[in-house]
Scaffold this motif. Structure first.
Motif, PDB file in Angstrom:
ATOM      1  N   ARG A   2       5.249 -15.645 -50.295  1.00 49.08           N
ATOM      2  CA  ARG A   2       6.071 -14.454 -50.480  1.00 49.08           C
ATOM      3  C   ARG A   2       6.370 -14.244 -51.954  1.00 49.08           C
ATOM      4  N   SER A   3       6.646 -12.997 -52.285  1.00 48.27           N
ATOM      5  CA  SER A   3       7.017 -12.653 -53.649  1.00 48.27           C
ATOM      6  C   SER A   3       8.530 -12.727 -53.794  1.00 48.27           C
ATOM      7  N   HIS A   4       8.993 -13.086 -54.986  1.00 46.07           N
ATOM      8  CA  HIS A   4      10.443 -13.105 -55.201  1.00 46.07           C
ATOM      9  C   HIS A   4      10.960 -11.727 -55.601  1.00 46.07           C
ATOM     10  N   ARG A   5      10.043 -10.734 -55.660  1.00 50.13           N
ATOM     11  CA  ARG A   5      10.459  -9.399 -56.082  1.00 50.13           C
ATOM     12  C   ARG A   5      10.378  -8.351 -54.975  1.00 50.13           C
ATOM     13  N   THR A   6       9.554  -8.589 -53.967  1.00 52.85           N
ATOM     14  CA  THR A   6       9.435  -7.606 -52.889  1.00 52.85           C
ATOM     15  C   THR A   6       9.077  -8.321 -51.593  1.00 52.85           C
ATOM     16  N   SER A   7       9.391  -7.696 -50.474  1.00 55.43           N
ATOM     17  CA  SER A   7       9.073  -8.290 -49.175  1.00 55.43           C
ATOM     18  C   SER A   7       7.889  -7.582 -48.513  1.00 55.43           C
ATOM     19  N   ARG A   8       7.358  -6.521 -49.146  1.00 59.35           N
ATOM     20  CA  ARG A   8       6.266  -5.756 -48.548  1.00 59.35           C
ATOM     21  C   ARG A   8       4.955  -6.057 -49.265  1.00 59.35           C
ATOM     22  N   ASP A   9       3.947  -6.418 -48.487  1.00 54.00           N
ATOM     23  CA  ASP A   9       2.642  -6.741 -49.074  1.00 54.00           C
ATOM     24  C   ASP A   9       2.047  -5.557 -49.832  1.00 54.00           C
ATOM     25  N   ASP A  11       3.326  -3.483 -51.673  1.00 51.40           N
ATOM     26  CA  ASP A  11       3.853  -3.362 -53.038  1.00 51.40           C
ATOM     27  C   ASP A  11       3.123  -4.289 -54.003  1.00 51.40           C
ATOM     28  N   LEU A  12       2.363  -5.250 -53.474  1.00 51.38           N
ATOM     29  CA  LEU A  12       1.659  -6.228 -54.308  1.00 51.38           C
ATOM     30  C   LEU A  12       0.183  -5.865 -54.499  1.00 51.38           C
ATOM     31  N   SER A  41      -3.033  -3.586 -46.965  1.00 52.80           N
ATOM     32  CA  SER A  41      -1.971  -2.573 -46.949  1.00 52.80           C
ATOM     33  C   SER A  41      -1.668  -2.046 -45.555  1.00 52.80           C
TER      34      SER A  41
END
Length: 341
Positions: A2-9, A11-12, A41
């Motif tokens: 997981r990203s520490h900045r967003t919870s939606r894939d 967005d990455l 996505s």
């Protein structure tokens, strides 16, 4: 995972693309491993180890151990209890990957119990008068609901006990390490105490005792829970308290003290993971050194030395001491392209 900045894939994933891929070759004492993560996505992500796609993401845990330190971690002291619980749980999952299953099970039971409590609240606020008289005896459906609640109480107490005991154990091991580093950074002038404050009181580290305390507290909060329609008892309401020289760091700690505290926690994480797993974790520093003064920067970098492989992001190379720049490999990222300097 997981990203520490967003919870939606999504967005990455780069604009205009439908997937993003990350792969890594890992060298460990246990032997090499190839890791791969594909973000999509419009559908579920795919994770693979050594070319084999995993059915459950949780099976990916424990292959690579990482300590991450970013400017967002400075809110660990100032933020709410949920941030501290998330930090504690993330550390526990690395030390004991099965904890992810334990936490998942607890949260599933919690959701079911909350749904039942919302139903009970609806019944309590409904019309209970029949022919002008208030109904004194509970109806059969209400009795059934009450029995169902007792079953969920027992299940939540059992699952919650596993969470609480593990959290208590890891804090007992982490606290002296964090105090050691805090004293080193503060010049032996300050003592840091990291204390676990469970929502359910723990008199001793006994599953039976903790479960009994759980059930006792359910009885005490029955009316409040049914009135609010939510579970007020359990580790989802735990707190981790930080005190410096017996004073609350959250309420009274200066900005410098709070930064020292978080840095000490991260150094303690490094040491604890190395002790438990048997080899040092990867260290990720996301543009955090700009938040630290020169003394704290050097304390961190001297601790790392050659012992921990470290990836540091920064927009200001000039903020680093020259000796650290000379001993590092530097890459530049410009318009999405990576190049070695």
């Amino acid at each position: 995972l997981r990203s520490h900045r967003t919870s939606r894939d999504r967005d990455l994933i780069r604009d205009g693309d439908t997937i993003a891929q990350i792969s890594a070759q890992l060298e460990r004492d246990l032997g090499p491993a190839e890791l791969a993560l594909t973000l999509r996505s419009s559908s579920r992500r795919i994770v693979a180890v050594n070319g084999e796609t995993l059915r459950r993401q949780l099976d990916f845990l424990g292959v690579l151990n990482v300590v991450q330190f970013s400017s967002l971690d400075l809110d660990l002291v100032r933020g709410g209890p949920e941030q501290r619980r998330t930090w504690l749980d993330s550390l526990l999952i690395q030390l004991e990957p099965v904890y992810a299953y334990i936490l998942q099970q607890y949260n599933q039971i919690l959701r079911q119990r909350n749904a039942l409590l919302r139903g009970l609240r609806g019944e309590e606020t409904g019309d209970r008068e029949i022919g002008g008289w208030e109904e004194d005896e509970p109806s059969e459906p209400e009795l059934g609901r009450s029995q169902e609640l007792s079953l969920w109480n027992a299940q939540l107490a059992a699952a919650g006990t596993r969470v609480i005991r593990r959290r208590a154990r890891v804090i007992r091991r982490l606290a002296p390490l964090a105090n050691y580093w805090h004293q080193a950074i503060s010049g032996r002038t300050e003592d840091l105490d990291v204390r676990y404050a469970p929502n359910v009181p723990m008199q001793e580290d006994s599953p039976e005792q903790v479960q009994q305390a759980f059930l006792q507290k359910f009885q005490e909060r029955t009316i409040a829970e049914q009135y609010q329609g939510t579970t007020l008892v359990g580790p989802h309401r735990d707190e981790v308290e930080f005190t410096i020289n017996q004073t609350s760091a959250r309420q009274y700690g200066s900005q410098g003290q709070q930064r020292t505290l978080v840095l000490a926690l991260k150094l303690a994480e490094l040491k604890l993971i190395e002790e438990v797993i048997g080899e040092p974790p990867l260290l990720l520093l996301d543009d955090v050194l700009a938040e630290l003064d020169l003394h704290r920067q050097n304390q961190l970098l001297e601790t790392i030395q050659e012992r921990f492989q470290t990836l540091i992001t920064t927009t200001h190379l000039g903020a680093f001491d020259a000796q650290w720049l000379h001993s590092s490999q530097i890459f530049s990222v410009k318009t999405g392209q990576l190049s070695a300097e």
